[in-house]
Design a protein around this motif. Structure first.
Motif, PDB file in Angstrom:
ATOM      1  N   ALA A  62     -28.864  62.722  11.982  1.00  0.00           N
ATOM      2  CA  ALA A  62     -27.589  62.549  11.393  1.00  0.00           C
ATOM      3  C   ALA A  62     -26.745  61.810  10.409  1.00  0.00           C
ATOM      4  O   ALA A  62     -25.743  61.919   9.760  1.00  0.00           O
ATOM      5  CB  ALA A  62     -26.720  62.620  13.041  1.00  0.00           C
ATOM      6  N   GLY A  63     -27.626  60.303  10.179  1.00  0.00           N
ATOM      7  CA  GLY A  63     -27.298  59.260   9.560  1.00  0.00           C
ATOM      8  C   GLY A  63     -27.218  59.859   8.435  1.00  0.00           C
ATOM      9  O   GLY A  63     -25.641  59.582   7.176  1.00  0.00           O
ATOM     10  N   TRP A  65     -27.850  62.857   7.160  1.00  0.00           N
ATOM     11  CA  TRP A  65     -27.115  64.089   7.034  1.00  0.00           C
ATOM     12  C   TRP A  65     -25.811  64.198   6.764  1.00  0.00           C
ATOM     13  O   TRP A  65     -25.421  64.885   5.886  1.00  0.00           O
ATOM     14  CB  TRP A  65     -27.097  65.278   7.899  1.00  0.00           C
ATOM     15  N   GLU A  66     -25.137  63.158   7.309  1.00  0.00           N
ATOM     16  CA  GLU A  66     -23.916  62.774   7.099  1.00  0.00           C
ATOM     17  C   GLU A  66     -23.609  62.324   5.634  1.00  0.00           C
ATOM     18  O   GLU A  66     -22.295  62.380   4.703  1.00  0.00           O
ATOM     19  CB  GLU A  66     -23.261  61.750   7.741  1.00  0.00           C
ATOM     20  N   GLY A  69     -24.103  64.838   2.642  1.00  0.00           N
ATOM     21  CA  GLY A  69     -22.784  65.736   2.335  1.00  0.00           C
ATOM     22  C   GLY A  69     -21.973  64.848   1.625  1.00  0.00           C
ATOM     23  O   GLY A  69     -20.731  65.410   1.356  1.00  0.00           O
ATOM     24  N   ALA A  70     -21.660  63.895   2.750  1.00  0.00           N
ATOM     25  CA  ALA A  70     -20.215  62.896   2.170  1.00  0.00           C
ATOM     26  C   ALA A  70     -20.482  62.892   0.426  1.00  0.00           C
ATOM     27  O   ALA A  70     -19.644  63.003  -0.108  1.00  0.00           O
ATOM     28  CB  ALA A  70     -20.156  61.295   2.321  1.00  0.00           C
TER      29      ALA A  70
END
Length: 254
Positions: A62-63, A65-66, A69-70
């Protein structure tokens, strides 16, 4: 070497190592051994360690992937601000407008065709890109509006240059790997411990048990590869792309 080939080799190697250990370990087990004698506490500990490691893997995925995205959003903001500069320069005289748009195109073209590769290889921005952005800034700020209409457009143009600069700095900060080394140490050690614990359950050489052991090890290898691939937002296969630039500046070409 293709990253998908690396993934395939890693998963195959993980399966091969686990299955080899299972086969070798089975030969050392006496014929009268009873696998049902595995203490309940070992089964409980194995389950809990597996659950904890699954949570850690999920948080890591999740980290990264975030972060990816950022990083992609940062690229979109930078490209959009450049597009706004080029569009809002329409109110300026033809000579000034042409100079601003030429500088914007030069910067965008360099980012797409040169700096992106440099950034993915070195993990940092290039001096040439910084110089080209400064040229855009000078083209915008050095012009003195001659009427109220141009004056109203001046400050928004300056603000858009600031947005480009801020987005570029953010892109540079995210250009390298985002996952700390200590986290990678924990992920790798956790994978070894989690996979190693399956041998405490006295796996036999039945097709079902060998298949499950191989699939489990391959899954761990795949998830670690996924984290590694996302860890560099601009540098690997499933990374952020320069598509916003080419979408807003189609004249740049491929």
């Amino acid at each position: 070497m293709s990253e998908w080939l690396v993934l395939s080799l890693a998963m195959a190697a993980a399966c091969a190592v686990v299955l080899t250990i299972v086969v070798i370990n089975h030969r050392r087990i006496p014929d009268d051994d009873d696998p049902s004698e595995t203490p309940d506490v070992i089964e409980y500990m194995t389950m809990m360690i597996g659950v904890i490691y699954a949570i850690v893997l999920g948080l890591a995925i999740a980290g990264v992937w975030e972060a990816r995205g950022a990083a992609q959003e940062t690229v979109r903001q930078e490209a959009q601000a450049l597009h706004e500069i080029s569009a809002r320069a329409e109110v300026y005289p033809q000579e000034v407008r042409a100079r601003i748009r030429a500088d914007v195109d030069a910067y965008a073209s360099y980012v797409v065709h040169e700096e992106w590769k440099h950034m993915s290889e070195t993990g940092e921005l290039s001096d040439e890109g910084t110089a080209l952005l400064e040229k855009v800034r000078r083209s915008v700020t050095d012009y003195q509006p001659t009427n109220d209409f141009e004056g109203q457009a001046y400050q928004p143009l300056v603000d858009q240059v600031a947005v480009v600069d801020d987005a570029r700095n953010a892109r540079g900060q995210n250009a390298g790997e985002t996952m700390p080394g200590v986290v990678w140490f924990g992920l790798i050690v956790g994978a070894l411990v989690t996979v190693g614990l399956i041998f405490t359950l006295q796996i036999r050489r039945t097709g079902r048990e060998l298949l499950l052991a191989g699939l489990f090890s391959a899954l761990i290898a795949f998830l670690l590869f996924l984290i590694w691939d996302f860890d560099a937002p601009y540098g690997r296969g499933m990374s952020a792309t320069s598509t916003p630039f080419t979408d807003l500046f189609p004249r740049l070409g491929g």
